[in-house]
Design an enzyme around this catalytic site. Structure first.
Site, PDB file in Angstrom:
ATOM      1  N   ASP A 111       0.918  -1.151  -0.392  1.00 35.36           N
ATOM      2  CA  ASP A 111       0.155  -0.080  -0.088  1.00 35.36           C
ATOM      3  C   ASP A 111       1.179   1.294   0.090  1.00 35.36           C
ATOM      4  O   ASP A 111       1.608   1.499   1.283  1.00 35.36           O
ATOM      5  CB  ASP A 111      -0.710  -0.453   1.157  1.00 35.36           C
ATOM      6  CG  ASP A 111      -1.552   1.301   1.762  1.00 35.36           C
ATOM      7  OD1 ASP A 111      -1.727   1.876   0.305  1.00 35.36           O
ATOM      8  OD2 ASP A 111      -2.446   1.002   1.999  1.00 35.36           O
ATOM      9  N   ASP A 117      -3.338   2.204  -5.972  1.00 37.24           N
ATOM     10  CA  ASP A 117      -1.921   2.294  -4.857  1.00 37.24           C
ATOM     11  C   ASP A 117      -2.071   1.252  -3.682  1.00 37.24           C
ATOM     12  O   ASP A 117      -1.559   1.147  -3.282  1.00 37.24           O
ATOM     13  CB  ASP A 117      -1.822   3.881  -4.171  1.00 37.24           C
ATOM     14  CG  ASP A 117      -2.824   3.675  -2.803  1.00 37.24           C
ATOM     15  OD1 ASP A 117      -3.693   2.977  -2.379  1.00 37.24           O
ATOM     16  OD2 ASP A 117      -2.594   4.767  -1.165  1.00 37.24           O
ATOM     17  N   GLU A 118      -2.651  -0.262  -3.969  1.00 41.33           N
ATOM     18  CA  GLU A 118      -2.191  -1.576  -3.621  1.00 41.33           C
ATOM     19  C   GLU A 118      -2.395  -2.333  -4.259  1.00 41.33           C
ATOM     20  O   GLU A 118      -3.350  -2.624  -5.340  1.00 41.33           O
ATOM     21  CB  GLU A 118      -4.135  -1.691  -2.785  1.00 41.33           C
ATOM     22  CG  GLU A 118      -3.748  -1.412  -1.503  1.00 41.33           C
ATOM     23  CD  GLU A 118      -5.177  -0.625  -0.071  1.00 41.33           C
ATOM     24  OE1 GLU A 118      -5.532  -1.952   0.204  1.00 41.33           O
ATOM     25  OE2 GLU A 118      -5.132  -0.280   0.127  1.00 41.33           O
TER      26      GLU A 118
HETATM   27  P1  DGT Z   1      -2.369   5.976   3.233  1.00 45.31           P
HETATM   28  O1  DGT Z   1      -1.965   4.548   3.081  1.00 45.31           O
HETATM   29  O2  DGT Z   1      -2.877   5.814   4.597  1.00 45.31           O
HETATM   30  O3  DGT Z   1      -0.632   6.860   3.734  1.00 45.31           O
HETATM   31  O4  DGT Z   1      -2.263   6.909   2.409  1.00 45.31           O
HETATM   32  P2  DGT Z   1      -3.081   7.433   0.816  1.00 45.31           P
HETATM   33  O5  DGT Z   1      -3.782   8.946   0.587  1.00 45.31           O
HETATM   34  O6  DGT Z   1      -2.221   6.515   0.218  1.00 45.31           O
HETATM   35  O7  DGT Z   1      -4.787   6.580   1.246  1.00 45.31           O
HETATM   36  P3  DGT Z   1      -5.637   5.026   0.998  1.00 45.31           P
HETATM   37  O8  DGT Z   1      -4.494   4.040   0.219  1.00 45.31           O
HETATM   38  O9  DGT Z   1      -6.510   4.673   1.234  1.00 45.31           O
HETATM   39  O10 DGT Z   1      -5.959   5.010  -0.809  1.00 45.31           O
HETATM   40  C1  DGT Z   1      -4.997   5.701  -1.981  1.00 45.31           C
HETATM   41  C2  DGT Z   1      -5.403   6.997  -2.936  1.00 45.31           C
HETATM   42  O11 DGT Z   1      -6.554   6.587  -3.450  1.00 45.31           O
HETATM   43  C3  DGT Z   1      -5.706   8.182  -1.922  1.00 45.31           C
HETATM   44  O12 DGT Z   1      -4.253   9.034  -2.261  1.00 45.31           O
HETATM   45  C4  DGT Z   1      -6.214   9.282  -2.848  1.00 45.31           C
HETATM   46  C5  DGT Z   1      -7.246   8.170  -2.972  1.00 45.31           C
HETATM   47  N1  DGT Z   1      -8.180   8.133  -1.948  1.00 45.31           N
HETATM   48  C6  DGT Z   1      -8.474   7.473  -0.560  1.00 45.31           C
HETATM   49  N2  DGT Z   1      -9.469   7.839  -0.132  1.00 45.31           N
HETATM   50  C7  DGT Z   1     -10.795   8.868  -1.561  1.00 45.31           C
HETATM   51  C8  DGT Z   1     -11.485   8.777  -0.769  1.00 45.31           C
HETATM   52  O13 DGT Z   1     -12.338   9.020   0.087  1.00 45.31           O
HETATM   53  N3  DGT Z   1     -11.852   9.941  -1.955  1.00 45.31           N
HETATM   54  C9  DGT Z   1     -11.368  10.217  -3.184  1.00 45.31           C
HETATM   55  N4  DGT Z   1     -11.716  10.789  -3.855  1.00 45.31           N
HETATM   56  N5  DGT Z   1      -9.787   9.785  -3.399  1.00 45.31           N
HETATM   57  C10 DGT Z   1      -9.700   8.784  -2.207  1.00 45.31           C
HETATM   58 CA    CA Z   2      -2.488   4.356   0.747  1.00 46.82          CA
END
Ligand code: DGT
Ligand code: CA
Length: 358
Positions: A9, A107-108
């Site tokens: 991830d 991203d996973e």
């Molecule tokens: P992490 O994995 O906790 O370090 O943070 P992220 O940002 O990688 O979060 P993740 O793995 O849940 O989601 C991957 C990408 O998907 C994130 O960078 C942006 C997108 N994404 C996640 N949640 C949402 C959402 O609620 N709305 C939208 N539009 N995009 C999202």
């Molecule tokens: Ca992520």
């Protein structure tokens, strides 16, 4: 044989991608916005850890995030095609190390680490994957490794960012017992409410109940699945869904060497293994590479691309021999590990099939 599965991830993915191309914002809170057509509205896609410290979260309305933001917070509109391009490059690196990769979001991805067997080999492969993603793309990710998808996913999220955590089957009971039920796959706010009603907060609390109890709370399929999860049981397999960009095989040779005939034997072995694999996939390739890891642990890659797909195992071997000769002429190093890679695939167009049917 027991399987081993990894879940990779990427950390604060969209925000990390933006920081890559604007390094000057690295230490500031960075918030990625999904814009809406209405002025000053929109939702937060994600943000970096500096912004999370301000209590900004994914899914939050932009108006609320703006209230929580500090003066130096940077808001950037999401650029999905750019993130997709980086995502593709990340998973090509995972493809290089693993035959079975199942991408589940931008991203996973889950990937099969059963070969070579053992948790220490699996960890070593993950260290290499993380190193290459960082060296070639400048990104960090978190990886969880265990014997099934449920645990791999839970483990990946406990050491974020830039984590690598391995939980073997023997360690899993203790690990699981301490987790909150919300860490289980499929437990959202609704299920959490139901669990709360019965005093279930930790995964280990589920064990005080019978399978039938969970079935009556969540229905046949979900109840039974959650009951199994509490005991660390998850039969879901890695279901490969990525088009391979390349395939490779590598081995460490018996002793460091510069002897053509000696290294050639390993190349023959690897080429035969790889070629059988390619036949099964009904792929045709135009690029052949020889990968050499020297006694100083430097990696050197030599490649040749033909205008037509390679037509036989003998042709593959001949190109590899030529690349090995080039390496021996150009370098004074010893060969420690040798790898054979094919890439630049053409889909099987039927008429080419006979070329492979020997
Ligand atoms: P992490 O994995 O906790 O370090 O943070 P992220 O940002 O990688 O979060 P993740 O793995 O849940 O989601 C991957 C990408 O998907 C994130 O960078 C942006 C997108 N994404 C996640 N949640 C949402 C959402 O609620 N709305 C939208 N539009 N995009 C999202
Ligand atoms: Ca992520």
């Amino acid at each position: 044989m027991q399987g081993i599965i990894g879940l990779l991830d990427l950390d604060y993915f969209y925000a990390q991608c933006e920081i890559l191309r604007k390094p000057e914002i690295k230490s500031k809170p960075v918030v990625i916005v999904m814009p809406s057509l209405r002025e000053n509205s929109g939702a937060i896609a994600t943000c970096n850890y500096e912004a999370r410290a301000l209590k900004i979260r994914s899914g939050m309305p932009l108006s609320l995030a703006k209230k929580l933001a500090s003066f130096e917070t940077v808001f950037i509109n999401a650029d999905k095609p750019y993130y997709e391009d980086i995502s593709q490059k990340v998973f090509e690196i995972v493809d290089f190390f693993c035959d079975k990769v199942e991408q589940v979001s931008i991203d996973e991805a889950y990937f099969d680490l059963s070969n070579p067997s053992g948790f220490s080999s699996a960890r070593a492969v993950c260290v290499k994957i993380k190193q290459r993603i960082r060296a070639e793309l400048g990104l960090t990710c978190s990886i969880g490794v265990s014997y099934n998808k449920l645990l791999a996913k839970m483990i990946a999220s406990i050491k974020k960012p830039d984590g690598l955590f391995v939980v073997t089957q023997e360690e899993s009971e203790l690990f699981l017992s301490k987790q909150k039920v919300t860490a289980l796959f499929g437990v959202g706010p609704k299920s959490e409410e139901i669990f709360k009603k019965y005093g279930v907060q930790l995964v280990s609390d589920i064990k005080k109940f019978k399978r039938e109890d969970l079935v009556s709370w969540f229905g046949e399929a979900n109840g039974s699945k959650l009951f199994d999860f509490a005991f660390g049981k998850d039969e879901r397999v890695v279901d490969p869904n990525r088009e391979k960009q390349q395939l490779s095989r590598m081995i460490t040779i018996k002793q460091d060497s510069r002897d053509f005939e000696f290294v050639r034997q390993s190349i023959d072995f690897l080429s035969e293994m790889l070629y059988n694999n390619i036949l099964g996939l009904k792929k045709h390739f135009k690029t052949v590479s020889l990968i050499i890891v020297t006694e100083k642990i430097e990696t050197l890659t030599k490649s040749r691309t033909l205008s037509q797909p390679i037509e036989s195992l003998m042709d593959l071997k001949q190109i590899e021999y030529a690349l090995l000769k080039d390496f021996l002429n150009e370098s004074h190093s010893l060969v420690r590990r040798v790898g054979v890679r094919v890439s630049n695939f053409d889909e099987d167009t039927g008429f080419q099939q006979k070329l492979f049917d020997f």
